[in-house]
Design an enzyme around this catalytic site. Structure first.
Site, mmCIF file in Angstrom:
data_model
loop_
_atom_site.group_PDB
_atom_site.id
_atom_site.type_symbol
_atom_site.label_atom_id
_atom_site.label_comp_id
_atom_site.label_asym_id
_atom_site.label_seq_id
_atom_site.Cartn_x
_atom_site.Cartn_y
_atom_site.Cartn_z
ATOM 1 N N GLU A 331 -85.785 47.522 50.262
ATOM 2 C CA GLU A 331 -86.567 47.910 51.438
ATOM 3 C C GLU A 331 -85.978 49.149 52.101
ATOM 4 O OE1 GLU A 331 -88.357 43.717 53.292
ATOM 5 O OE2 GLU A 331 -86.678 44.712 54.282
ATOM 6 N N CYS A 332 -86.834 50.059 52.523
ATOM 7 C CA CYS A 332 -86.503 51.188 53.381
ATOM 8 C C CYS A 332 -85.269 51.939 52.865
ATOM 9 C CB CYS A 332 -86.337 50.717 54.816
ATOM 10 S SG CYS A 332 -86.586 52.052 56.036
ATOM 11 N N GLY A 333 -84.114 51.836 53.536
ATOM 12 C CA GLY A 333 -82.923 52.523 53.065
ATOM 13 C C GLY A 333 -82.532 52.117 51.661
#
Length: 460
Positions: A331-333
């Site tokens: 997710e994301c980073g």
């Protein structure tokens, strides 16, 4: 009867001092020998880390937009034991929720779902009797919200507090619990985001100690406990045990660069038969052995670009596992970490894992912010059927990939109307990377799909 106690701390608006006052109160209660169970309204990852740091108990998110009311109640009660005192920190202003819907995602909504009394934090700077008008407005806006106390921030001293206290208690019938003096030195700055680097621990410890001492000096902790409410702890049935031969191992990234996880997500994975093994993309040279999957949460890979690039051993190990078909969810980073490289805000570029043929790039403005809704593509590697999942995004980054075949269609709505749509979510090998943060209880089929892929990998 199994009883705990609890209250919710809410502000009139963002920036009024909720986090500073919440952490100070948690610390003061802990000094008195109380078992403090912290919670945070909304999808935030940062405040819960402060809560955990000061109470030594995990802090959990209570989000009335992402989660159904019954799930919120179960997660709240599941994590309480007798004699606990639950301190719930609100989000934004008391009535701020999804769009203008005060009963969808707001602190007020959570207080009603859990039947918790509210302590309202206001900024009293430059005011006298107007403070009473402000508190009365918040009291009358929704009579079902039980505001029982007021804490006033940003005051010059005791005499200023007495002036406001007289007006508030006389004209609203709500007790004042105390105040904090104006002091810019005690604000918890964004440099403390994420896990606390060892070099900053003494600095943060000193700052928290100062906050706790200020709270103890001018806020009536005994009165706060009296204003809290008894909570009859509801028994939540234990999950059916998973036999040892059916349990699987999932490695999850956890260090200064990657630490954005909902605590209840980790608990749910355990309940569903996963043994979680932490590893550090910053420091570890190899992955844990005999794993069936990898989970990489959000964080700040761009801040640690040089260190992540330098650890080519772990990057190579993750890439090799991805190519072998090991299920990976990022997710994301974590998604950015799986691209070829990351470019930070100053233009420096750092090599990353390289599962996805693209670049993570930091920008000066928010790319996507707030609640959104995902619709997954049918017949993808992870999802055999189309899923609808409420989620949240908050990032100044983007991932540049040519001709990306997105498996998410993401919608941002306001008052029920779609105001923005975009594609996200990329699958390659057996890896899924995407920006939206997902609370697994928002749609259990999402996490079950990931676990099923991990179990299938075990049989290969």
């Amino acid at each position: 009867m199994n009883l705990a106690r609890g209250f919710l701390l809410a502000g009139t608006q963002s920036g009024v001092g909720k986090t500073t006052i919440s952490t100070g109160i948690m610390g003061a209660l802990k000094k008195r020998g109380r078992s403090v169970k912290p919670f945070k309204v909304g999808p935030d990852y940062i405040d819960p880390q402060f809560h955990k740091y000061i109470t030594q108990n995990p802090s959990r998110n209570l989000d009335a937009h992402l989660l159904e009311e019954d799930i919120i109640k179960d997660l709240f009660h599941k994590n309480l034991i007798p004699e606990d005192i639950a301190v719930v920190e609100g989000v934004m202003g008391l009535y701020d929720g999804m769009g203008t819907q005060k009963d969808e995602g707001s602190s007020a909504h959570i207080s009603k779902i859990l039947n918790l009394p509210v302590i309202l934090v206001i900024n009293g700077g430059g005011m006298s009797s107007s403070a009473a008008a402000m508190v009365l407005g918040y009291k009358n806006y929704d009579p079902e919200v039980d505001i029982v106390g007021v804490i006033i921030n940003n005051l010059s001293g005791q005499s200023h507090y007495e002036l406001l206290k007289e007006a508030i208690e006389r004209d609203t019938g709500i007790s004042c619990v105390g105040y904090l003096k104006k002091n810019t030195d005690i604000k918890l700055e964004s440099r403390h985001l994420g896990l606390i680097p060892c070099g900053e621990v003494p600095v943060l410890d000193k700052k928290i100690q100062e906050i706790v001492e200020m709270v103890e000096e001018t806020i009536d902790i005994d009165k706060l406990i009296q204003l809290s409410r008894n909570i009859e702890i509801k028994e939540i049935p234990d999950k059916t045990p998973i036999s040892p031969d059916k349990r699987i191992k999932i490695a999850y990234a956890y260090d200064d660069a990657f630490n954005f996880y909902y605590e209840d997500n980790l608990d749910l994975l355990k309940d569903l038969g996963c043994d979680l093994i932490p590893f550090s993309p910053l420091k570890d040279k190899s992955l844990p052995k005999d794993i069936n999957g990898i989970y990489i949460g959000g964080g700040f890979p761009e801040v640690f670009g040089k260190e992540l690039e330098k650890n080519h051993e772990i990057r190579g190990a993750i890439l090799e596992k991805a190519k072998s078909g090991l299920p990976i969810y990022a997710e994301c980073g974590g998604f950015m970490y799986l691209t070829k490289d990351i470019q930070d805000i100053e233009g420096h570029t750092y090599s990353m894992v390289g599962v996805f043929d693209g670049r993570g790039k930091m920008t000066k403005r928010l790319q996507n912010f707030g609640y959104c809704q995902i619709e997954t593509q049918e017949n993808s590697r992870f999802f055999k059927e189309k899923l609808t999942i409420k989620s949240h995004e908050f990032h100044r980054s983007m991932v540049e990939i040519e001709d990306a075949d997105y498996i998410y269609q993401v919608y941002k709505k306001r008052n029920g109307k779609v105001i923005k749509t975009w594609g996200c979510g990329i699958e390659k090998h057996n890896t899924l990377g995407a920006f939206p943060h997902i609370h697994f209880y928002s749609n259990l089929e999402f996490v079950k799909g990931f676990i099923d892929r991990c179990r299938e990998y075990k049989r290969v």
